[in-house]
Design an enzyme around this catalytic site. Sequence first.
Site, PDB file in Angstrom:
ATOM      1  N   GLY A 158       8.257 -92.608  20.660  1.00 48.60           N
ATOM      2  CA  GLY A 158       8.352 -91.344  21.412  1.00 48.60           C
ATOM      3  C   GLY A 158       8.050 -91.695  22.883  1.00 48.60           C
ATOM      4  O   GLY A 158       8.291 -92.760  23.279  1.00 48.60           O
ATOM      5  N   ARG A 237      -2.583 -91.588  14.692  1.00 45.19           N
ATOM      6  CA  ARG A 237      -3.342 -90.895  13.906  1.00 45.19           C
ATOM      7  C   ARG A 237      -4.009 -91.609  12.709  1.00 45.19           C
ATOM      8  O   ARG A 237      -3.304 -92.369  12.297  1.00 45.19           O
ATOM      9  CB  ARG A 237      -2.578 -89.715  13.274  1.00 45.19           C
ATOM     10  CG  ARG A 237      -2.433 -88.453  14.328  1.00 45.19           C
ATOM     11  CD  ARG A 237      -3.453 -87.604  14.289  1.00 45.19           C
ATOM     12  NE  ARG A 237      -3.240 -86.466  15.296  1.00 45.19           N
ATOM     13  CZ  ARG A 237      -3.692 -86.395  16.567  1.00 45.19           C
ATOM     14  NH1 ARG A 237      -3.798 -87.490  17.280  1.00 45.19           N
ATOM     15  NH2 ARG A 237      -3.470 -85.244  17.255  1.00 45.19           N
ATOM     16  N   ASP A 261      -8.306 -96.835  17.303  1.00 46.65           N
ATOM     17  CA  ASP A 261      -8.800 -95.659  18.284  1.00 46.65           C
ATOM     18  C   ASP A 261      -9.039 -94.326  17.316  1.00 46.65           C
ATOM     19  O   ASP A 261      -9.669 -93.421  17.944  1.00 46.65           O
ATOM     20  CB  ASP A 261      -8.129 -95.627  19.587  1.00 46.65           C
ATOM     21  CG  ASP A 261      -8.664 -94.383  20.448  1.00 46.65           C
ATOM     22  OD1 ASP A 261      -9.954 -94.383  20.802  1.00 46.65           O
ATOM     23  OD2 ASP A 261      -7.836 -93.604  20.794  1.00 46.65           O
ATOM     24  N   GLU A 266     -12.705 -88.483  11.245  1.00 43.23           N
ATOM     25  CA  GLU A 266     -13.246 -88.534  12.389  1.00 43.23           C
ATOM     26  C   GLU A 266     -14.463 -87.456  12.557  1.00 43.23           C
ATOM     27  O   GLU A 266     -14.014 -86.243  11.749  1.00 43.23           O
ATOM     28  CB  GLU A 266     -12.567 -88.425  13.612  1.00 43.23           C
ATOM     29  CG  GLU A 266     -11.647 -89.556  13.678  1.00 43.23           C
ATOM     30  CD  GLU A 266     -10.494 -89.287  14.889  1.00 43.23           C
ATOM     31  OE1 GLU A 266     -10.384 -88.352  15.537  1.00 43.23           O
ATOM     32  OE2 GLU A 266      -9.723 -90.352  14.994  1.00 43.23           O
ATOM     33  N   HIS A 284     -11.833 -92.387  19.481  1.00 44.29           N
ATOM     34  CA  HIS A 284     -10.640 -91.671  19.773  1.00 44.29           C
ATOM     35  C   HIS A 284     -10.895 -91.191  21.456  1.00 44.29           C
ATOM     36  O   HIS A 284     -10.993 -90.167  21.780  1.00 44.29           O
ATOM     37  CB  HIS A 284     -10.958 -90.380  18.745  1.00 44.29           C
ATOM     38  CG  HIS A 284      -9.331 -89.822  18.827  1.00 44.29           C
ATOM     39  ND1 HIS A 284      -9.285 -88.946  17.737  1.00 44.29           N
ATOM     40  CD2 HIS A 284      -8.477 -89.702  19.810  1.00 44.29           C
ATOM     41  CE1 HIS A 284      -7.781 -88.327  18.071  1.00 44.29           C
ATOM     42  NE2 HIS A 284      -7.310 -88.825  19.211  1.00 44.29           N
TER      43      HIS A 284
END
Length: 327
Positions: A158, A237, A261, A266, A284
């Site tokens: 993307g 994700r 990351d 989380e 993140h």
Amino acid sequence: MTKAEAKSPVAILVPGHFNDHAIGRIDKAFRRLRIERADPSLVTGEMREAVRGIACFGGINAAMIDALPNLEIIANFGVGYDSVDAGHAAKRGVMVTNTPDVLTEEVADTTIGLLINTVREMYAAEKWLRDGDWVKKGNYRLSRLTLRGRRVGIFGMGRIGLAVAHRIEAFGLPIAYHNRRKVEGLPYEYHATLKGLAEAVDTLICIAPGGASTEKAINAEILSALGPDGVFVNIGRGSTVDEAALAAALESGAIAAAGLDVFADEPNVPRSLLDAPNTSLLPHVGSASDHTRRAMADLCVDNLLSWFGERRPLTPVPETISVKPRA
């Protein structure tokens, strides 16, 4: 709606902690209502009647949407909106917006930094220096891995994937990718399956969105196909990865290293990944600079202003692109 109601500030619900810059702008233009978290049981009678918009970091499910009968728009802070039930919102005539483009370059920069950090063990080399081992034990060991000669695969071509690909090109490395469908006009090699991509490369960068279609797409089979010199980087994700399979692959040597990351639960990171010496782990922070988060906050609030002022969204998500403002 009466004339008096039309002139009163629109009520915007903000669940949990939110960006300070966004809150400042919301408070100037709207009537902000706060709730501890996006939980229908916490919605008061006043909120049911008054709330016409939500500004959030995601986490808006069908029940939360149904708890607010006058809801018109959910302005999501972030490009990923898999934790917002956009399909249900569309059925209810609720617009959903996100914040694309403004974070693309920042996340792409972070991706390249994480890749280099992982391959060249920068995290361990810095620790070696800070712990005094350079003085006590001498030079840090030679890194086993290098970017030289690598073949890079991108899962999710993307906006961010394309920005990452452009940066990878500067390293002189070949690029391939996997998407649900081929992107016309791209010069990169396309693979119709994720396994086919993993078999063709030794460096896999995941920028795929979350959701049921990508749940644990990076599994033991994909990691095995990547090979013992393989490097896996995830900036998309955490839900796209089978973290148990990843930890096992790192321990067994099925792949060489991983840079992450994002994580499935989380801020809870599996101990097996924390203990792995061949991982570079970040909390993140892909878009986490003042510059970029401010731009994201502005776009989030600008969507609210445009919706209630000009009756149009700036950046609607595909599922709700046909949703019309209410009379």
